[in-house]
Design a protein around this motif. Structure first.
Motif, PDB file in Angstrom:
ATOM      1  N   LEU A 211       4.584   3.472   9.731  1.00  0.00           N
ATOM      2  CA  LEU A 211       3.333   3.606   8.979  1.00  0.00           C
ATOM      3  C   LEU A 211       3.150   5.051   8.518  1.00  0.00           C
ATOM      4  O   LEU A 211       3.317   5.981   9.324  1.00  0.00           O
ATOM      5  N   THR A 212       2.807   5.227   7.254  1.00  0.00           N
ATOM      6  CA  THR A 212       2.602   6.569   6.706  1.00  0.00           C
ATOM      7  C   THR A 212       1.629   6.491   5.531  1.00  0.00           C
ATOM      8  O   THR A 212       1.335   5.401   5.027  1.00  0.00           O
ATOM      9  N   ASP A 213       1.143   7.665   5.077  1.00  0.00           N
ATOM     10  CA  ASP A 213       0.358   7.653   3.837  1.00  0.00           C
ATOM     11  C   ASP A 213       1.109   8.383   2.723  1.00  0.00           C
ATOM     12  O   ASP A 213       0.578   8.589   1.642  1.00  0.00           O
ATOM     13  N   LYS A 214       2.366   8.749   2.994  1.00  0.00           N
ATOM     14  CA  LYS A 214       3.105   9.558   2.016  1.00  0.00           C
ATOM     15  C   LYS A 214       4.270   8.787   1.399  1.00  0.00           C
ATOM     16  O   LYS A 214       5.366   8.719   1.963  1.00  0.00           O
ATOM     17  N   LEU A 215       4.019   8.260   0.221  1.00  0.00           N
ATOM     18  CA  LEU A 215       5.053   7.478  -0.456  1.00  0.00           C
ATOM     19  C   LEU A 215       6.265   8.354  -0.793  1.00  0.00           C
ATOM     20  O   LEU A 215       7.413   7.913  -0.686  1.00  0.00           O
ATOM     21  N   GLU A 216       6.002   9.587  -1.192  1.00  0.00           N
ATOM     22  CA  GLU A 216       7.099  10.463  -1.638  1.00  0.00           C
ATOM     23  C   GLU A 216       8.126  10.705  -0.529  1.00  0.00           C
ATOM     24  O   GLU A 216       9.283  11.001  -0.799  1.00  0.00           O
ATOM     25  N   ASN A 217       7.726  10.548   0.726  1.00  0.00           N
ATOM     26  CA  ASN A 217       8.664  10.778   1.836  1.00  0.00           C
ATOM     27  C   ASN A 217       9.590   9.586   2.108  1.00  0.00           C
ATOM     28  O   ASN A 217      10.578   9.732   2.809  1.00  0.00           O
ATOM     29  N   VAL A 218       9.223   8.418   1.604  1.00  0.00           N
ATOM     30  CA  VAL A 218       9.993   7.220   1.970  1.00  0.00           C
ATOM     31  C   VAL A 218      10.638   6.513   0.783  1.00  0.00           C
ATOM     32  O   VAL A 218      11.481   5.634   0.964  1.00  0.00           O
ATOM     33  N   ILE A 219      10.271   6.930  -0.419  1.00  0.00           N
ATOM     34  CA  ILE A 219      10.703   6.161  -1.594  1.00  0.00           C
ATOM     35  C   ILE A 219      12.224   6.173  -1.784  1.00  0.00           C
ATOM     36  O   ILE A 219      12.815   5.185  -2.231  1.00  0.00           O
ATOM     37  N   SER A 220      12.876   7.274  -1.400  1.00  0.00           N
ATOM     38  CA  SER A 220      14.310   7.384  -1.699  1.00  0.00           C
ATOM     39  C   SER A 220      15.151   6.392  -0.884  1.00  0.00           C
ATOM     40  O   SER A 220      16.267   6.058  -1.273  1.00  0.00           O
ATOM     41  N   LYS A 221      14.610   5.899   0.223  1.00  0.00           N
ATOM     42  CA  LYS A 221      15.377   4.967   1.063  1.00  0.00           C
ATOM     43  C   LYS A 221      15.097   3.495   0.735  1.00  0.00           C
ATOM     44  O   LYS A 221      15.754   2.601   1.240  1.00  0.00           O
ATOM     45  N   ALA A 222      14.098   3.268  -0.114  1.00  0.00           N
ATOM     46  CA  ALA A 222      13.642   1.886  -0.332  1.00  0.00           C
ATOM     47  C   ALA A 222      14.636   1.061  -1.149  1.00  0.00           C
ATOM     48  O   ALA A 222      15.206   1.554  -2.130  1.00  0.00           O
ATOM     49  N   ASP A 223      14.842  -0.194  -0.731  1.00  0.00           N
ATOM     50  CA  ASP A 223      15.567  -1.169  -1.551  1.00  0.00           C
ATOM     51  C   ASP A 223      14.571  -1.982  -2.382  1.00  0.00           C
ATOM     52  O   ASP A 223      14.881  -2.430  -3.476  1.00  0.00           O
ATOM     53  N   VAL A 224      13.396  -2.201  -1.796  1.00  0.00           N
ATOM     54  CA  VAL A 224      12.334  -2.945  -2.483  1.00  0.00           C
ATOM     55  C   VAL A 224      11.034  -2.178  -2.282  1.00  0.00           C
ATOM     56  O   VAL A 224      10.717  -1.770  -1.163  1.00  0.00           O
ATOM     57  N   LEU A 225      10.301  -1.972  -3.373  1.00  0.00           N
ATOM     58  CA  LEU A 225       8.982  -1.340  -3.296  1.00  0.00           C
ATOM     59  C   LEU A 225       7.962  -2.392  -3.725  1.00  0.00           C
ATOM     60  O   LEU A 225       7.977  -2.846  -4.870  1.00  0.00           O
ATOM     61  N   TYR A 226       7.098  -2.796  -2.791  1.00  0.00           N
ATOM     62  CA  TYR A 226       6.108  -3.844  -3.075  1.00  0.00           C
ATOM     63  C   TYR A 226       4.752  -3.174  -3.248  1.00  0.00           C
ATOM     64  O   TYR A 226       4.150  -2.688  -2.301  1.00  0.00           O
ATOM     65  N   VAL A 227       4.308  -3.116  -4.497  1.00  0.00           N
ATOM     66  CA  VAL A 227       3.086  -2.376  -4.843  1.00  0.00           C
ATOM     67  C   VAL A 227       1.908  -3.349  -4.894  1.00  0.00           C
ATOM     68  O   VAL A 227       2.051  -4.468  -5.390  1.00  0.00           O
ATOM     69  N   THR A 228       0.746  -2.916  -4.375  1.00  0.00           N
ATOM     70  CA  THR A 228      -0.414  -3.812  -4.418  1.00  0.00           C
ATOM     71  C   THR A 228      -1.630  -3.105  -5.018  1.00  0.00           C
ATOM     72  O   THR A 228      -1.736  -1.881  -4.989  1.00  0.00           O
ATOM     73  N   ARG A 229      -2.517  -3.920  -5.516  1.00  0.00           N
ATOM     74  CA  ARG A 229      -3.782  -3.454  -6.103  1.00  0.00           C
ATOM     75  C   ARG A 229      -4.773  -3.139  -4.977  1.00  0.00           C
ATOM     76  O   ARG A 229      -4.800  -3.849  -3.969  1.00  0.00           O
ATOM     77  N   ILE A 230      -5.575  -2.103  -5.177  1.00  0.00           N
ATOM     78  CA  ILE A 230      -6.669  -1.879  -4.229  1.00  0.00           C
ATOM     79  C   ILE A 230      -7.700  -2.986  -4.482  1.00  0.00           C
ATOM     80  O   ILE A 230      -8.151  -3.171  -5.609  1.00  0.00           O
ATOM     81  N   GLN A 231      -8.022  -3.741  -3.433  1.00  0.00           N
ATOM     82  CA  GLN A 231      -8.824  -4.960  -3.574  1.00  0.00           C
ATOM     83  C   GLN A 231     -10.311  -4.616  -3.660  1.00  0.00           C
ATOM     84  O   GLN A 231     -11.084  -4.831  -2.712  1.00  0.00           O
TER      85      GLN A 231
END
Ligand code: NCD
Length: 310
Positions: A211-231
């Protein structure tokens, strides 16, 4: 067929074998979903579409899936147009609709509504989203999309970003991804992180999410990025929404560090979480994902209603 006459209320009701079977039948449905092949295999059956919350994709794709199989559709989309506005309980409405059709598809603002409907309906009930609860058919089409793009699910690094607190799509999706053995990362502001109950549940299934709040730290390892709308509609306090709105925006700059074959998904509708410039990159698979709602929902209806011969 193992799915005949079954409710689909939560993805937790399905085991790995059943999900695999749905994936297989969904694959067979693709040419029918595209209109390349035609069938009336479920002619004479009736689907009741009850949508008490806004929807474009889920509702239309259930309707289209039904028509592609020869099923007729009856529907209501406004609570104000039903006897619920006269004080009728959901239980009574469901009992009535149950008598008018062979399968009920329900979207409702309250968590637990689909479970309640399944209790009062003799015919199978499919949960098309119950408040912030779950959205099992979205999960099935998400899995189908990942499987088609990546040829596997287990072992993939899957990053989910956005509103993980109120987003029902991710609540359902992580349950299935845990069963398939994907590596999970949850990116959200602290106030919108995945609820503890959901995290505990997948940990019991063997997952170990980061769990993190920093996308920039984890994006390079991702195979799939599942983006969601703020509800937005689920925030009790609008000022809280304003604080987190627009926190993550996926654009080409953000994807510079990403793997070449990163797949970007979104259940849609998007507001501004994904810049339109991403649409033209090979990463963007969210419109394909939306199309996949048709073959997957066709497969579900076919199996639940006992279709044979396709
Ligand atoms: C989602 C939903 O309704 O939960 N939409 C959908 O079904 N494709 C996601 C959302 O509304 O943000």
């Amino acid at each position: 067929m193992s799915f005949y006459d079954k409710d689909v209320v939560s993805i937790r009701d399905l085991d790995r074998k059943q999900i695999d079977e749905i994936m297989k039948v969904s694959e067979k449905m693709v040419p029918y979903a595209m209109g390349e092949k035609r069938t009336k295999v479920l002619e004479g059956r009736i689907l009741g579409n009850l949508f008490f919350e806004p929807s474009t994709r889920t509702r239309l794709s259930f309707e289209s899936a039904a028509h592609r199989l020869g099923i007729d559709v009856i529907d209501v989309s406004e609570m104000s147009m039903t006897s619920i506005s006269k004080g009728e309980t959901l239980a009574d409405t469901i009992r009535m609709v149950d008598a008018y059709c062979d399968v009920i598809v329900l979207r409702h603002p309250h968590e637990g509504a689909a479970r309640l409907a399944a209790k009062f309906s003799e015919n199978p009930v499919i949960n098309a989203g119950d408040g912030a609860g779950s959205h099992p058919t979205q999960t099935l089409l998400d899995l189908f999309t990942i499987k088609r793009a990546k040829k596997k699910i287990g072992g993939l690094n899957i990053v989910l970003v956005g509103d993980l607190k109120y987003g029902r799509t991710v609540h359902s999706l992580i349950d299935a991804l845990a069963v398939f053995g994907a590596n999970l990362t949850f990116v959200a502001p602290e106030t919108l992180q995945m609820p503890e109950d959901n995290v505990d549940h997948i940990k019991r299934k063997g997952a170990d999410p980061y769990l993190t709040d920093k996308l920039e730290n984890v994006i390079s390892k991702a195979d799939v990025l599942y983006v969601t709308r703020i509800q937005k509609e689920r925030f009790p306090d609008p000022s809280e929404y304003n604080r987190v709105a627009g926190k993550y925006r996926i654009d080409n700059e953000m994807l510079r560090e990403a793997k070449k074959d990163l797949v970007v998904l979104h259940p849609l509708p998007r507001v501004d979480e994904i810049s339109p410039e991403v649409d033209n990159t090979p990463h963007a698979k969210y419109f394909e994902q939306a199309f996949n709602g048709i073959p997957v929902r066709m497969a579900l209806l076919y199996m639940i209603l006992g279709g044979e011969g396709l």
